[in-house]
Design an enzyme around this catalytic site. Structure first.
Site, mmCIF file in Angstrom:
data_model
loop_
_atom_site.group_PDB
_atom_site.id
_atom_site.type_symbol
_atom_site.label_atom_id
_atom_site.label_comp_id
_atom_site.label_asym_id
_atom_site.label_seq_id
_atom_site.Cartn_x
_atom_site.Cartn_y
_atom_site.Cartn_z
ATOM 1 N N SER A 135 0.868 -1.180 0.000
ATOM 2 C CA SER A 135 0.000 0.000 0.000
ATOM 3 C C SER A 135 0.899 1.222 0.000
ATOM 4 O O SER A 135 2.085 1.129 0.354
ATOM 5 C CB SER A 135 -0.869 0.006 1.267
ATOM 6 O OG SER A 135 -1.488 1.256 1.475
ATOM 7 N N TYR A 148 -2.045 0.171 10.857
ATOM 8 C CA TYR A 148 -1.986 -0.292 9.463
ATOM 9 C C TYR A 148 -0.681 0.113 8.797
ATOM 10 O O TYR A 148 -0.032 -0.701 8.123
ATOM 11 C CB TYR A 148 -3.180 0.279 8.695
ATOM 12 C CG TYR A 148 -3.248 -0.177 7.262
ATOM 13 C CD1 TYR A 148 -3.386 -1.529 6.942
ATOM 14 C CD2 TYR A 148 -3.193 0.744 6.210
ATOM 15 C CE1 TYR A 148 -3.452 -1.953 5.621
ATOM 16 C CE2 TYR A 148 -3.270 0.329 4.894
ATOM 17 C CZ TYR A 148 -3.405 -1.016 4.604
ATOM 18 O OH TYR A 148 -3.468 -1.436 3.298
#
Length: 251
Positions: A135, A148
């Site tokens: 990501s 995250y």
């Protein structure tokens, strides 16, 4: 498994929806026999039938599940580490440790389990490829995203370290780092709150799962001497994590 001897085999984790599902279709269209793994077996069985692939149950957070999945695979040329996700948007001060554990188990240790188990077969293929879907959160940070972003940073470092460790081996490594992609990602992060998840993508056109799958398909079909190390993909409207140009709602 009834796989023709001259057919290359690709494994896709987290294939029951989103990027994993789209990637499985793209690789199948490119001539791979695709083995799809996920916890939602009904979904991957339907997908495998559609693409003439193979579905096997898989929970990347469970050692026994990963062992059963990987030992059932006779050979593999491409591994797509796609399983992962986020939970919550708490600050460090308000961190939910259960959410952190889930994110690290799924994104980091899940990638480690799958890669470690299949690496000998990828090397034996003579032309292996590991694609890890991280990501932009593997490269940047944002407030409320510490659980995250830290997990994705660790996943990215794991993958990039392999690039060095496997130097001289017949295995290529590509990290694909998407920005905002409209999948079930936000729904999972917000524990099934559809309304809150939908607001993430309001006012701009996000990426689709197919956008990411097309890039993975391109990477997987390059000649064996070509290694595309890292690809960051964002919608035009996104400058960084949480920074979007949103059009005003039409009255």
């Amino acid at each position: 498994m009834d796989i023709a001897e001259n057919t290359r085999v690709a494994v896709v984790t987290g294939a029951s929806s989103g990027i994993g599902e789209a990637t499985a279709r793209t690789l199948a269209d490119s001539g791979f026999h695709v083995i799809v793994g996920a916890r939602r077996v009904d979904r991957i069985e339907a997908l495998a039938q559609e693409i003439s692939g193979t579905a096997l149950p898989l929970d990347v957070t469970d050692d026994e599940s990963v062992h059963a999945f990987t030992t059932a695979i006779p050979r593999v040329s491409v591994l797509v580490n796609n399983a992962g996700g986020a939970k919550g948007l708490e600050t460090v001060m308000e961190a939910d440790l259960d959410n952190w554990r889930w994110m690290w188990e799924t994104n980091v240790l899940g990638t480690l389990r799958m890669t470690k188990a299949l690496l000998p077969k990828l090397i034996d293929s003579g032309d292996g490829l590991i694609v890890t879907v991280t990501s932009i959160a593997a490269l940047e940070i944002y407030s409320g995203g510490s659980g995250y972003t830290s997990a994705k940073h660790a996943q990215g470092v794991l993958h990039r370290t392999l690039r060095d460790e496997l130097h001289g081996k017949p295995v290529r490594l590509t990290e694909v780092a998407p920005g905002a992609v409209e999948t079930e990602f936000s729904k999972v992060r917000f524990e099934g709150d559809d309304e809150r998840a939908a607001k993430v993508y309001e006012g701009f056109t996000p990426l689709s799962a197919d956008d990411i799958a097309e890039v993975i398909g391109f990477v997987a079909t390059r000649p064996s001497h070509v290694n595309i190390d890292q690809v960051m993909i964002k919608p035009r409207a996104q400058a960084g994590p949480g920074k979007f140009h949103r059009e005003p709602a039409q009255s």
